[in-house]
Design an enzyme around this catalytic site. Structure first.
Site, PDB file in Angstrom:
ATOM      1  CD  GLU A   1     -50.193  32.220  25.174  1.00 26.96           C
ATOM      2  OE1 GLU A   1     -50.409  32.293  26.390  1.00 26.96           O
ATOM      3  OE2 GLU A   1     -49.686  33.279  24.464  1.00 26.96           O
TER       4      GLU A   1
ATOM      5  NE  ARG B   1     -35.617  37.242  42.811  1.00 26.70           N
ATOM      6  CZ  ARG B   1     -34.718  37.044  41.980  1.00 26.70           C
ATOM      7  NH1 ARG B   1     -33.486  37.789  41.939  1.00 26.70           N
ATOM      8  NH2 ARG B   1     -34.858  36.019  40.948  1.00 26.70           N
TER       9      ARG B   1
ATOM     10  CG  HIS C   1     -41.828  33.331  26.315  1.00 26.27           C
ATOM     11  ND1 HIS C   1     -41.664  34.066  27.325  1.00 26.27           N
ATOM     12  CD2 HIS C   1     -41.222  33.842  25.369  1.00 26.27           C
ATOM     13  CE1 HIS C   1     -41.211  35.165  26.729  1.00 26.27           C
ATOM     14  NE2 HIS C   1     -40.903  35.037  25.405  1.00 26.27           N
TER      15      HIS C   1
ATOM     16  CG  ASN D   1     -42.873  30.061  31.973  1.00 25.61           C
ATOM     17  OD1 ASN D   1     -44.022  30.572  32.386  1.00 25.61           O
ATOM     18  ND2 ASN D   1     -42.233  30.890  31.144  1.00 25.61           N
TER      19      ASN D   1
ATOM     20  CB  SER E   1     -56.837  33.140  29.978  1.00 24.54           C
ATOM     21  OG  SER E   1     -55.481  33.468  29.346  1.00 24.54           O
ATOM     22  CG  ASN E   2     -51.933  30.126  29.324  1.00 23.94           C
ATOM     23  OD1 ASN E   2     -52.312  29.188  28.346  1.00 23.94           O
ATOM     24  ND2 ASN E   2     -51.360  31.091  28.955  1.00 23.94           N
TER      25      ASN E   2
ATOM     26  CG  MET F   1     -46.580  38.735  35.441  1.00 23.75           C
ATOM     27  SD  MET F   1     -45.868  37.970  33.990  1.00 23.75           S
ATOM     28  CE  MET F   1     -44.950  39.518  33.318  1.00 23.75           C
TER      29      MET F   1
ATOM     30  CG  ASP G   1     -29.457  30.569  32.291  1.00 27.13           C
ATOM     31  OD1 ASP G   1     -29.117  31.127  33.039  1.00 27.13           O
ATOM     32  OD2 ASP G   1     -28.911  29.583  31.355  1.00 27.13           O
TER      33      ASP G   1
ATOM     34  CG  ASP H   1     -38.593  33.819  28.969  1.00 27.76           C
ATOM     35  OD1 ASP H   1     -39.329  33.031  29.595  1.00 27.76           O
ATOM     36  OD2 ASP H   1     -38.675  34.861  28.706  1.00 27.76           O
TER      37      ASP H   1
END
Length: 220
Positions: free
Chosen positions: A176, A67, A111, A109, A15-16, A92, A145, A147
């Site tokens: 948002e 990763r 949040h 990002n 949605s964002n 995610m 780090d 958020d």
């Protein structure tokens, strides 16, 4: 000024992402979405991109041994598309320091809390449990780090009597969808400056970095 080329990483409904696509469609937008990458085959964000005529690719993290190899594929796809700015929109997966540092000052990002409060997951439930009078969202530059990056824009929403995590989330997403395009435009216009670990704006106007939910705006 040429429009800056943006790549968006998603994992879910997007949605964002849709808010960014809608903003990019405006003739005066200083950015364009050129690539959408998803790590899950069922991410509806891929379909949103295709409907908008944007290149959409699946890079499934489960297809990689670790990763680092997964992120190498992400990075290669972004750079092949000439991406200048990366936006995480419900992506995610926690990114390694190596990947993040390759996009220092060029990755955003969003949040669903007023950072630095409630980093991580379950933000709305935690805000309610903490008897907060207000909640909100934060668009920030990404750092290794979680958020913890410099804040670019925040949106403020009221916490109402009888709220549930779901109702608070629904109210927050309204802000948002306004905050993320605004922050991206600021970055695309080269107005964001990093100073001693904080994000400042060139030619900042009063209130420019704070958005209020309509219910709060009406109370002002």
């Amino acid at each position: 000024m040429a429009r800056r080329r943006v790549g968006v990483l998603v994992s879910g409904s997007g949605s964002n992402l849709q808010a960014l696509l809608d903003a990019a469609a405006a003739p005066e937008a200083p950015f364009e979405i050129v690539l959408v990458l998803a790590n899950r085959p069922d991410a509806y964000g891929l379909e949103r991109a295709r409907l908008a005529g944007i290149e959409a690719r699946l890079i499934d993290h489960r297809s990689f041994a670790g990763r680092e190899t997964f992120e190498a594929a992400l990075d290669a796809a972004l750079r092949e598309a000439g991406v200048e700015i990366v936006c995480l929109a419900g992506f995610m997966r926690v990114l390694t320091a190596g990947f993040v540092e390759g996009w220092t000052g060029r990755m955003l990002n969003i949040h669903p809390s007023l950072l630095p409060s409630f980093r991580g997951l379950h933000t709305h439930a935690r805000a309610l449990a903490g008897s907060c009078a207000v909640a909100g969202c934060t668009v920030h530059l990404v750092t290794p780090d979680l958020d913890a990056g410099p804040v670019v824009v925040q949106g403020l929403v009221p916490v109402l009597p009888g709220d549930t995590p779901e109702s608070l989330a629904a109210r927050t997403i309204e802000v948002e969808h306004r905050a993320y395009p605004r922050a991206l435009a600021m970055l695309a216009e080269d107005r964001v400056r990093l100073e001693e670990g904080r994000a400042t704006l060139a030619d900042e106007r009063p209130g420019e970095r704070l958005l209020l939910h309509p219910l709060l705006a009406g109370m002002a």
